[in-house]
Every structure is written in structure tokens, then in C-alpha cells.
Design an enzyme around this catalytic site. Structure first.
Site, PDB file in Angstrom:
ATOM      1  N   GLU A 215      10.931  16.164  14.177  1.00 16.07           N
ATOM      2  CA  GLU A 215      11.158  16.367  13.437  1.00 16.07           C
ATOM      3  C   GLU A 215      10.661  16.493  11.750  1.00 16.07           C
ATOM      4  OE1 GLU A 215       9.934  12.534  10.620  1.00 16.07           O
ATOM      5  OE2 GLU A 215      12.379  11.928  10.414  1.00 16.07           O
TER       6      GLU A 215
ATOM      7  N   CYS B 163      14.771  10.622   5.909  1.00 13.82           N
ATOM      8  CA  CYS B 163      14.198   9.836   8.020  1.00 13.82           C
ATOM      9  C   CYS B 163      15.748   9.997   8.451  1.00 13.82           C
ATOM     10  CB  CYS B 163      14.169   8.379   7.536  1.00 13.82           C
ATOM     11  SG  CYS B 163      14.582   7.997   6.848  1.00 13.82           S
TER      12      CYS B 163
ATOM     13  N   GLU C  19       9.653   0.984  10.183  1.00 14.01           N
ATOM     14  CA  GLU C  19      11.314   2.029  10.415  1.00 14.01           C
ATOM     15  C   GLU C  19      10.301   3.593  10.356  1.00 14.01           C
ATOM     16  OE1 GLU C  19      14.060   1.347   9.228  1.00 14.01           O
ATOM     17  OE2 GLU C  19      14.241  -0.702   9.130  1.00 14.01           O
TER      18      GLU C  19
ATOM     19  N   LYS D 173       0.522  -1.021  -0.078  1.00 10.10           N
ATOM     20  CA  LYS D 173      -0.474  -0.259   0.253  1.00 10.10           C
ATOM     21  C   LYS D 173       0.863   1.282   0.233  1.00 10.10           C
ATOM     22  CE  LYS D 173      -1.799   2.832   2.232  1.00 10.10           C
ATOM     23  NZ  LYS D 173      -1.454   4.449   1.985  1.00 10.10           N
TER      24      LYS D 173
ATOM     25  N   SER E  70       5.734   7.677   9.850  1.00  8.17           N
ATOM     26  CA  SER E  70       6.558   8.952  10.571  1.00  8.17           C
ATOM     27  C   SER E  70       6.024   7.839  12.404  1.00  8.17           C
ATOM     28  CB  SER E  70       5.264   9.056  10.228  1.00  8.17           C
ATOM     29  OG  SER E  70       3.623   9.375  10.438  1.00  8.17           O
ATOM     30  N   THR E  71       6.405   7.838  12.892  1.00  3.72           N
ATOM     31  CA  THR E  71       6.325   7.533  13.904  1.00  3.72           C
ATOM     32  C   THR E  71       4.914   7.934  14.763  1.00  3.72           C
ATOM     33  OG1 THR E  71       8.555   8.035  14.680  1.00  3.72           O
ATOM     34  CG2 THR E  71       7.173   7.609  16.694  1.00  3.72           C
TER      35      THR E  71
END
Ligand code: NAD
Length: 490
Positions: free
Chosen positions: A390, A293, A260, A184, A239-240
Site C-alpha cells: 500500500e 484505504c 479496519e 485517540k 495501517s496493517t
């Protein structure tokens, strides 16, 4: 010269290129111009369910998982197909992701395509079953076989920043290990995924259902993939915040979660470094508009040499070229979307408000497209928002420090732990510092850590697990011990 775009824009489900079940399509924008490039089939939760069913069937009912020779052959066919379509893929990545064309050779297109042959070899050469040393149990000898088997159906979810690299990374690992996949992609970069469906169908003998690709404008279609109990493992890059959500949604059937995530990596310039040669590299924070990243976005500079450092940095940022990603002089193109442009500009405003000194850039250029100027903040408090969160934009934060101890403390004062760098002509000293930084990769004096055979991933909230290398391959394998009666003693 890039070729005209001729991407595959349909979904790939159960070996067939198909429109969405509703017939709906969504627009794909060129971030360098803001103009519509075309449309993509807009997959729904029902399409996702069909893709998962196909992947499940292919895993359970074909010999894919137990035939490494077939897998290696298919990966080599895929590699050949990707090579044949390389210039089309380059055009797609430059136009839909705003990737600077100069970065496509190693980072966005050529390098990622070549990874496929490494995965083919890994599939073929890996020893899936081996004898353990004989053991004993209640006085009886016992033989054991240690066996590694494919995890099963992998739900792979990717972001937009290096879309082809990450799509091929997910596919390479999973197919080599004998898993089947539902990929996806991010809504902003659908063609870097959907075009792979056409290549797979035209160039490979992949059994139907082994690879499925479902693009969608709706991220909740990704959530349907994560929640599906027929999926054995979720491999997520993004993203986290979304990673956290993915973990929650995976809990239903306790599927394996591989993450990741984001980063806020620090480059430490030790006080004996050759500033004139090291510091201009800080402008590389702006590579691909800072949408990487593992970019080093915090530069820790010794206070004893702060004034001269700042002058070198100012010159480097002022000279940094950005603009049209199709012009090879630019290593910085646009942010991916208006939303990301606004988000980055919001962080710049926050940096100013919290007292950091804006030395270069900080604005929105007048040109069309979603650009942000290369931006340099100095005198940044290590606890300030721009030093902790970030930004994912061309924004570098310079933080002064006193002594190696403090540098290490500041570098480690982060919820992230993805990457970093240390610079000193004294390699032993630099290594000492590098060993103390809590990150999954770290460069000393410019050493490059990104290769398909080297594990990559993060400590803390930068992720769980490692991609690439033997370790990345084994993340996609289950472990089984088969025990048999041993040879009797004597
Ligand atoms: P994102 O988290 O917004 O989206 C990533 C993917 O998740 C997209 O495909 C999106 O559609 C999907 N998604 C969103 N919500 C979901 C949900 N609830 N359930 C399932 N899927 C969902 O990230 P982004 O903005 O596309 O990418 C930028 C982020 O990716 C940055 O934080 C960056 O650091 C990170 N990133 C990490 C690595 C790494 O290897 N560590 C590499 C590249 C990018």
C-alpha cells in the site's frame, strides 16, 4: 470561503475540556503549506488512564448502556451541534488534513455528520431482547431470551486520512450501542477530534465520561489505551502494521479487537469494456492524494487492448488537477506530512528500479507543501513491490492481463482484500467476476458501496469485522441467552 480557524484544542476527559496533565502542547501543521496552524494539548499515558477510568465509571455506574432513548437523544443533539459547527469543521479538515474542499461534502464533512442521525435511529429502533422459539433439554421444555448488550468501554483509534469521518464513525457506532468511548486521534489531525469535545460539551446532555477524547503526539499513548485491562474492545482504523501491534497489545485481557486496515484494491477492466468512458476514472486513484484505504490503485487492463488503454490513461493523468485543497477545482491536495511525501517518493523510486515504466508524473512539485505529482506506472509486474504494498499516494499501477481467469488471479494475489471494481457492459459477466474477488466491497460498473447502512471492511490483512450497517452496530454488542423453564407440554 472557509471561516477562520477557531478549533477546540484541549482534551475531553470525564465531561471536561482540559489541558494535558503536563501542560505540554504539540504543533499542528497545514500540509498544503508546511506552516504551523496552532497547537494541541499533548495527552500523556496518565491522561489516557484518567479517560479510561471515566469511561469505565460511566459504563458501570450510569444508566447509559440500558437507556436507548437517552442515547438517541444525545446522538441527535450531537448531530445538531455538528451541523451548527459544520463550516468550522470543514475549515479544520481542509487545513489540517489537506482534504480537497470539493470532497468535503460527501466524504469528509457533510456526509459523515449526517450519519449521526442514522445511528440515533439505530439506537432507538434496534430490538435488544427477543424470545427464541421454545426448545427442550433432557425432556424439559425451555424458554430462551436472546439479549444483546453493549460491549462496554471502547478504545477507538483513528488515522489522519479522513479524520472527521472516522472519528464520527467510531463515536456513532459505540454510543448508539450503549458503549462508552475513549477516542485517540492521529497526531497529524488532532482538531478533527478535539473540536468534537467542545461540541459534545456545549450541545449534548451526554453523561460525563461517556465520551472522552485524548489527543497526543505520542502514538504510545494509543498503546496505553489498547493495553488497559479496563477497556473491553478496541476499534482501530489505520495501517496493517499498526493493526498487528494493536492485536498483540490487546492480548493481555483478551479484549475484542476490531480492525479496519490497509488495502491494495484492483479495478478489472474486462475486454468488452468501453475504454473511453471507463479508463479516465483511473485518475481517481489520485483523489485526496491517494490517501484512501479503498481506492483502486491497481488497474488490470486486457493485453489485447493495452496500447489504446495506455493512451487514454496517459491523457487522463496528464489532465488531472492537483494543488491547493482550498481551490474547488482540485481533487488532489498534499500528502499529510513530509514523512508521507518521502515515503511515496521512495515507492516511486522502487517502482522504477524494479522495471515498471513511468508514464506520467513521479516527481515532487516545486510548490511548497507536501505534494507528489499524479503518477502513472504501466507494464507493472503484479509481484512488484508497487503492485503489492500500500503506497497511500497518488500512484496508479497498470497491469496487463490475458483472459478473465488471469485477471481474477492477479486481483486476488494480495495480502489485502478491502475493495475493488469490475467494468463490462455485460453486467452478468462483470458480476461473475465480482463474486470471485476476495474483498469486503466491490463496485460493478461504478456502483457506490460506501453508505452508513452497508457493512464495510476487509478480507485477509485488510481487517477483522465490519463497520457500518446492522453488522457494524452488532460488532459493539455482546450476546446473552437467558433461559427459563418452559410451558409444560399439553
Ligand atoms: P497508522 O497505523 O500509522 O496510525 C493509525 C492510528 O494508530 C494513529 O492514531 C496512531 O497514532 C495510532 N498508533 C500508532 N501506533 C500505535 C500503537 N502502537 N498502539 C496504538 N495506536 C497506535 O495509520 P495512518 O498512517 O495514520 O493511516 C493510514 C492507514 O490507515 C493506511 O494504511 C490506510 O489504509 C488505513 N485506513 C484504513 C481504513 C479502513 O477503513 N480500512 C480507513 C482509513 C485508513
Amino acid at each position: 470561503m472557509l471561516p477562520d480557524l477557531a478549533p477546540e484544542t484541549r482534551l475531553f476527559i470525564d465531561g471536561r475540556l482540559v489541558e494535558s496533565s503536563t501542560g505540554a502542547r504539540f504543533e499542528n501543521l497545514n500540509p498544503a503549506t508546511g506552516q504551523v496552524l496552532g497547537t494541541t494539548a499533548d495527552g500523556t499515558a496518565a491522561d489516557m488512564r484518567a479517560a479510561v477510568a471515566a469511561a469505565r465509571r460511566a459504563f458501570d455506574e450510569t444508566g447509559w448502556a440500558s437507556d436507548p432513548a437517552l442515547r438517541a437523544r444525545c446522538l441527535r443533539q450531537l448531530h445538531a451541534g455538528l451541523l451548527a459547527e459544520k463550516e468550522q469543521l470543514r475549515a479544520i479538515v481542509v487545513r489540517e488534513a489537506g482534504a480537497p474542499i470539493s470532497l468535503t461534502t460527501f466524504m469528509h464533512v457533510d456526509g459523515p455528520i449526517d450519519m449521526l442521525s442514522w445511528w440515533a435511529e439505530k439506537a432507538e429502533r434496534y430490538v435488544y431482547e427477543r424470545a427464541m422459539p421454545e426448545g427442550s433439554f433432557l425432556g424439559q421444555r425451555v424458554r430462551r431470551l436472546l439479549r444483546r448488550e453493549a460491549m462496554g468501554v471502547v478504545g477507538a483509534i483513528t488515522p489522519w486520512n479522513v479524520p472527521l469521518l472516522l472519528n464520527l464513525t467510531k463515536i456513532g457506532h459505540a454510543l448508539a450501542a450503549g458503549c462508552t468511548v475513549v477516542l485517540k486521534p492521529a497526531p497529524d489531525t488532532p482538531w478533527s477530534a478535539t473540536h468534537l469535545g467542545r461540541i459534545a460539551s456545549e450541545h449534548t446532555e451526554l453523561p460525563a465520561g461517556v465520551l472522552n477524547i485524548v489527543a497526543s503526539a505520542d502514538s504510545l499513548v494509543g498503546e496505553a489505551l489498547v493495553r488497559d485491562p479496563r477497556v473491553d474492545m478496541v476499534s482501530f482504523t489505520g495501517s496493517t502494521a499498526t493493526g498487528r501491534r494493536v492485536m498483540e497489545c490487546s492480548a493481555g485481557n483478551l479484549k475484542k479487537v476490531f480492525l479496519e486496515l490497509g488495502g491494495k484494491s484492483a479495478a478489472i477492466v474486462l475486454d468488452d469494456a468501453d475504454l473511453a468512458s471507463v479508463l479516465p476514472g483511473a485518475a481517481a486513484t489520485c483523489i485526496h492524494a491517494g490517501q484512501g484505504c479503498a481506492l483502486t490503485t491497481r488497474w488490470l487492463v486486457p493485453r489485447s487492448r493495452y496500447a489504446e488503454s495506455i493512451e487514454i490513461l496517459r491523457t487522463a493523468f496528464q489532465a488531472w488537477k492537483y494543488g491547493d485543497p482550498e481551490d474547488p477545482v482540485n481533487l488532489q491536495g498534499p500528502q499529510i506530512s513530509r514523512r508521507q511525501q518521502e515515503r511515496v517518493l521512495g515507492y516511486i523510486e522502487r517502482g522504477r528500479a524494479e522495471g515498471a515504466r513511468l508514464l506520467v508524473g513521479g516527481g515532487r512539485p516545486t510548490r511548497r507543501g507536501f505534494f507528489v505529482e499524479p503518477t502513472l506506472f504501466v507494464d507493472v509486474d503484479p509481484r512488484a513491490t508497487i503492485a503489492q504494498e500500500e503506497i497511500f499516494g497518488p500512484v496508479c499501477c497498470v497491469i496487463p492481463y490475458d483472459g478473465d481467469e488471469q485477471a481474477v488471479r492477479i486481483a486476488n494475489d494480495s495480502v489485502y482484500g478491502l475493495s475493488g471494481a469490475v467494468y463490462s457492459p455485460d453486467e452478468a459477466r462483470a458480476l461473475q467476476v465480482a463474486r470471485r474477488i476476495r474483498t469486503g466491497t466491490i463496485s460493478v460498473n461504478g456502483g457506490q458501496w460506501f453508505q452508513v447502512d452497508a457493512p464495510f471492511g476487509g478480507y485477509r490483512q485488510s481487517g477483522i469485522g465490519r463497520e457500518n450497517g446492522e453488522q457494524g452496530f452488532e460488532e459493539h454488542l455482546e450476546t446473552k441467552v437467558i433461559a427459563l423453564p418452559g410451558t409444560p407440554p399439553g
